[in-house]
Enzyme design. Structure first.
Site, PDB file in Angstrom:
ATOM      1  N   GLY A   9     -59.946 -48.672  25.287  1.00 25.64           N
ATOM      2  CA  GLY A   9     -58.512 -49.311  24.581  1.00 25.64           C
ATOM      3  C   GLY A   9     -58.820 -50.692  24.785  1.00 25.64           C
ATOM      4  O   GLY A   9     -59.810 -50.558  24.225  1.00 25.64           O
ATOM      5  N   CYS A  10     -57.689 -51.416  24.978  1.00 30.63           N
ATOM      6  CA  CYS A  10     -57.659 -52.579  24.559  1.00 30.63           C
ATOM      7  C   CYS A  10     -58.920 -53.486  25.320  1.00 30.63           C
ATOM      8  O   CYS A  10     -59.018 -52.956  26.572  1.00 30.63           O
ATOM      9  CB  CYS A  10     -56.618 -53.170  24.877  1.00 30.63           C
ATOM     10  SG  CYS A  10     -56.251 -55.157  24.630  1.00 30.63           S
ATOM     11  N   PHE A  11     -59.980 -54.521  24.313  1.00 32.25           N
ATOM     12  CA  PHE A  11     -60.562 -54.965  24.898  1.00 32.25           C
ATOM     13  C   PHE A  11     -60.992 -55.583  25.833  1.00 32.25           C
ATOM     14  O   PHE A  11     -61.460 -56.317  26.896  1.00 32.25           O
ATOM     15  CB  PHE A  11     -62.142 -55.072  24.161  1.00 32.25           C
ATOM     16  CG  PHE A  11     -61.886 -55.128  22.541  1.00 32.25           C
ATOM     17  CD1 PHE A  11     -60.671 -56.140  22.685  1.00 32.25           C
ATOM     18  CD2 PHE A  11     -62.177 -55.616  22.008  1.00 32.25           C
ATOM     19  CE1 PHE A  11     -60.536 -56.821  21.694  1.00 32.25           C
ATOM     20  CE2 PHE A  11     -61.796 -55.858  19.955  1.00 32.25           C
ATOM     21  CZ  PHE A  11     -60.948 -57.299  20.302  1.00 32.25           C
ATOM     22  N   TRP A  12     -59.741 -55.997  25.674  1.00 34.56           N
ATOM     23  CA  TRP A  12     -59.080 -57.168  27.039  1.00 34.56           C
ATOM     24  C   TRP A  12     -59.034 -57.245  28.159  1.00 34.56           C
ATOM     25  O   TRP A  12     -59.867 -57.906  29.217  1.00 34.56           O
ATOM     26  CB  TRP A  12     -57.743 -58.442  26.644  1.00 34.56           C
ATOM     27  CG  TRP A  12     -57.422 -58.563  24.989  1.00 34.56           C
ATOM     28  CD1 TRP A  12     -58.208 -59.290  24.475  1.00 34.56           C
ATOM     29  CD2 TRP A  12     -55.889 -58.674  24.581  1.00 34.56           C
ATOM     30  NE1 TRP A  12     -57.661 -59.479  22.728  1.00 34.56           N
ATOM     31  CE2 TRP A  12     -56.354 -59.311  23.479  1.00 34.56           C
ATOM     32  CE3 TRP A  12     -54.969 -58.537  25.128  1.00 34.56           C
ATOM     33  CZ2 TRP A  12     -56.040 -60.181  22.513  1.00 34.56           C
ATOM     34  CZ3 TRP A  12     -53.688 -58.769  23.696  1.00 34.56           C
ATOM     35  CH2 TRP A  12     -54.263 -59.845  22.671  1.00 34.56           C
TER      36      TRP A  12
END
Length: 163
Positions: A9-12
């Site tokens: 998902g969102c890499f952050w």
């Protein structure tokens, strides 16, 4: 040092989580296994790359099996092209490896996770890394730079011992 590439998902949030794991020595966010050798945040839909975190770790301190146990703790392995509120192919889940020996370890934990859910097939890609393109600098260590930034992962789980 060893390296594994994890799309979750969102890499952050994936980066923020793995930065907290003892034995992880570095992380870098980027785009992996798309249809071209170049992409950017603006082009990722067109190039079909997955938002991915390169996780560098010391195998004397943390094993790949432990890394992957943490990974499966923070993703929904049955969700196709979606994690949390993020929807799209760039948010698909995947384990990308450079060392062929890592494939067997990943296969074993994937089989275990599937069996724990009645044999349900996982929606997690398992492929050799074809390419990894660093994300733009403003994405690197995003949650450190923006402590109140969006994150679909409970980062506190990183300090909860694995079962």
């Amino acid at each position: 040092m060893k390296k594994i590439y994890l799309a979750g998902g969102c890499f952050w949030g994936v980066e923020g989580y793995f930065d907290l794991i003892d034995g992880v020595t570095a992380t870098r966010v980027g785009y992996a296994n798309g249809q071209s050798e170049v992409t950017s945040y603006e082009l990722v839909d067109a190039t079909d790359h997955a938002e991915t975190v390169a996780v560098t770790y010391d195998p004397e301190r943390v094993s790949l099996l432990e890394i992957l146990a943490h990974y499966f703790r923070i993703i929904d392995p049955f969700s196709i092209n979606r994690q949390g509120n993020d929807i799209g192919r760039q948010y698909r889940t995947g384990i990308y490896y450079e060392d062929e020996a890592d494939r067997a370890i990943a296969e074993a934990i994937m089989q275990k996770v599937s069996q724990e859910h009645g044999g349900r097939p996982l929606a997690v890609e398992l492929e050799p890394l074809r390419h990894f393109i660093d994300a733009e600098e403003y994405h690197q260590d995003y949650l450190k730079k923006n402590p109140n930034g969006y994150c679909h992962i409970d980062l506190g789980l990183a300090k909860v011992p694995l079962a």
